[in-house]
Structures are given as structure tokens and as C-alpha cells.
Motif scaffolding. Structure first.
Motif, PDB file in Angstrom:
ATOM      1  N   MET A 120       4.702 -32.137  13.338  1.00  0.00           N
ATOM      2  CA  MET A 120       5.291 -31.124  12.475  1.00  0.00           C
ATOM      3  C   MET A 120       5.336 -29.809  13.246  1.00  0.00           C
ATOM      4  O   MET A 120       4.354 -29.394  13.857  1.00  0.00           O
ATOM      5  N   THR A 121       6.482 -29.148  13.181  1.00  0.00           N
ATOM      6  CA  THR A 121       6.631 -27.875  13.875  1.00  0.00           C
ATOM      7  C   THR A 121       5.916 -26.759  13.108  1.00  0.00           C
ATOM      8  O   THR A 121       5.627 -26.892  11.911  1.00  0.00           O
ATOM      9  N   THR A 122       5.685 -25.682  13.792  1.00  0.00           N
ATOM     10  CA  THR A 122       5.065 -24.516  13.161  1.00  0.00           C
ATOM     11  C   THR A 122       5.955 -23.993  12.037  1.00  0.00           C
ATOM     12  O   THR A 122       5.455 -23.628  10.964  1.00  0.00           O
ATOM     13  N   GLU A 123       7.272 -23.979  12.295  1.00  0.00           N
ATOM     14  CA  GLU A 123       8.208 -23.512  11.273  1.00  0.00           C
ATOM     15  C   GLU A 123       8.135 -24.387  10.027  1.00  0.00           C
ATOM     16  O   GLU A 123       8.098 -23.889   8.902  1.00  0.00           O
ATOM     17  N   GLN A 124       8.105 -25.711  10.230  1.00  0.00           N
ATOM     18  CA  GLN A 124       8.064 -26.619   9.083  1.00  0.00           C
ATOM     19  C   GLN A 124       6.745 -26.480   8.327  1.00  0.00           C
ATOM     20  O   GLN A 124       6.717 -26.553   7.102  1.00  0.00           O
ATOM     21  N   LEU A 125       5.667 -26.260   9.039  1.00  0.00           N
ATOM     22  CA  LEU A 125       4.375 -26.044   8.402  1.00  0.00           C
ATOM     23  C   LEU A 125       4.411 -24.792   7.514  1.00  0.00           C
ATOM     24  O   LEU A 125       3.915 -24.811   6.386  1.00  0.00           O
ATOM     25  N   ALA A 126       5.030 -23.732   8.004  1.00  0.00           N
ATOM     26  CA  ALA A 126       5.151 -22.502   7.214  1.00  0.00           C
ATOM     27  C   ALA A 126       6.019 -22.736   5.975  1.00  0.00           C
ATOM     28  O   ALA A 126       5.668 -22.278   4.872  1.00  0.00           O
ATOM     29  N   ILE A 127       7.107 -23.450   6.132  1.00  0.00           N
ATOM     30  CA  ILE A 127       7.993 -23.751   5.000  1.00  0.00           C
ATOM     31  C   ILE A 127       7.243 -24.600   3.980  1.00  0.00           C
ATOM     32  O   ILE A 127       7.292 -24.334   2.764  1.00  0.00           O
ATOM     33  N   ASP A 128       6.555 -25.623   4.442  1.00  0.00           N
ATOM     34  CA  ASP A 128       5.805 -26.491   3.536  1.00  0.00           C
ATOM     35  C   ASP A 128       4.722 -25.718   2.780  1.00  0.00           C
ATOM     36  O   ASP A 128       4.475 -25.981   1.606  1.00  0.00           O
ATOM     37  N   SER A 129       4.099 -24.765   3.444  1.00  0.00           N
ATOM     38  CA  SER A 129       3.096 -23.921   2.780  1.00  0.00           C
ATOM     39  C   SER A 129       3.736 -23.091   1.679  1.00  0.00           C
ATOM     40  O   SER A 129       3.184 -22.965   0.579  1.00  0.00           O
ATOM     41  N   ALA A 130       4.894 -22.512   1.958  1.00  0.00           N
ATOM     42  CA  ALA A 130       5.601 -21.712   0.953  1.00  0.00           C
ATOM     43  C   ALA A 130       6.033 -22.583  -0.221  1.00  0.00           C
ATOM     44  O   ALA A 130       5.901 -22.170  -1.384  1.00  0.00           O
TER      45      ALA A 130
END
Length: 160
Positions: free
Chosen positions: A1-11
Motif C-alpha cells: 500500500m502506498t503512503t498516499e493510499q494509506l492517507a486516503i484510507d485513514s480519511a
């Protein structure tokens, strides 16, 4: 999982958590509680619930996910102040709108890639986005999550 996807998933997880809390809070209120002023001369929980529902519905067009499901809610819960409109939906009707809108949103949210979340939202021009790329779809999601939390806090404090 990319850092960007991790941030999106958190949001998205935060969105789901907050809307779930709001759903549980509003759903447990009786019709009498929904229509009782939180503070004398102030909004009622039914108005706040309708307001949040209308704002969530607007996310469909703001985020470029499709047409709104219930734009008629704006006249009752966004452009008008509480108690200035005679016809306010019952709690049961509003719950149906709430469920319909939030289910659709979550389905649509999960169709967007991390790259899609970082694109401009539809309430701004390409020129404005080029000047400030932080005003993207994700920023709108975060803002609306905070908006829901704020109003939910008002209702919780007033009804407990």
C-alpha cells in the motif's frame, strides 16, 4: 500500500466512523427529542440532522461523483434557518435520506483512486487549483468530516 493510499484510507475510515456515530446518535432520539430546541431559540436536532444530510448530498456534485439525490433538502436545511420552513420531514423520512445518501457516498468514495482524491473538486476552476492544489477532493472530505463532528457534538451535549 502506498503512503498516499494509506492517507486516503485513514480519511475514509474517519468519515465512516463519524457518520456512524452521527447515525447512532440521531437514530436513538425520539421524534419529540428531534423536534425539541437544543437551547432556547436555537436549532433542533432534526434541523442539524437535515443540514448535515443536505451537505453530504452536495458532496456528490462537489466531488464529481454524480447528481444529488435530494437537492430539495437545501431549501429546508441550508438556505433557510430552523423553524422558518413549515414542512420538515419526520425523523423516519430523514433517516431514509441519510442512509441513502451516505451509502451512495461511501460506494462512490471507494471507487476513487488515491490520485483521484488529490484532484480538484468541482467547485473550483483549474486555474484556482493550479494556484492551490491543497484544495482537492480529499480536503473537502476532511472538511465535511469535521463539519459533521462539530454538529454531532452540539447534539450530544444537548441530549445527554
Amino acid at each position: 500500500m502506498t503512503t498516499e493510499q494509506l492517507a486516503i484510507d485513514s480519511a475514509l475510515s474517519s468519515w465512516k466512523l463519524v457518520t456512524g456515530r452521527a447515525d447512532r446518535t440521531f437514530s436513538k432520539l425520539s421524534e419529540e427529542q428531534l423536534f425539541k430546541e437544543i437551547v432556547r431559540g436555537r436549532n433542533r436536532p432534526i434541523y442539524i440532522w437535515g443540514h448535515i444530510t443536505a451537505v453530504h448530498d452536495a458532496l456528490l456534485t462537489i466531488l464529481g461523483l454524480g447528481e444529488r439525490l435530494h437537492p430539495e433538502l437545501d431549501a429546508i436545511f441550508v438556505t433557510a434557518s430552523d423553524k422558518t420552513v413549515d414542512m420538515v420531514p419526520s425523523g423516519a423520512v430523514l433517516k431514509g435520506y441519510w442512509d441513502e445518501i451516505n451509502t451512495r457516498l461511501y460506494v462512490e468514495f471507494n471507487r476513487l483512486s488515491a490520485e483521484d482524491w488529490l484532484k480538484r473538486h468541482m467547485s473550483m476552476s483549474d486555474e484556482d487549483y493550479a494556484k492551490d492544489p491543497l484544495r482537492n477532493r480529499l480536503s473537502v472530505l476532511l472538511s465535511r468530516t469535521n463539519h459533521t463532528s462539530f454538529h454531532l457534538g452540539q447534539v450530544i451535549l444537548a441530549t445527554n
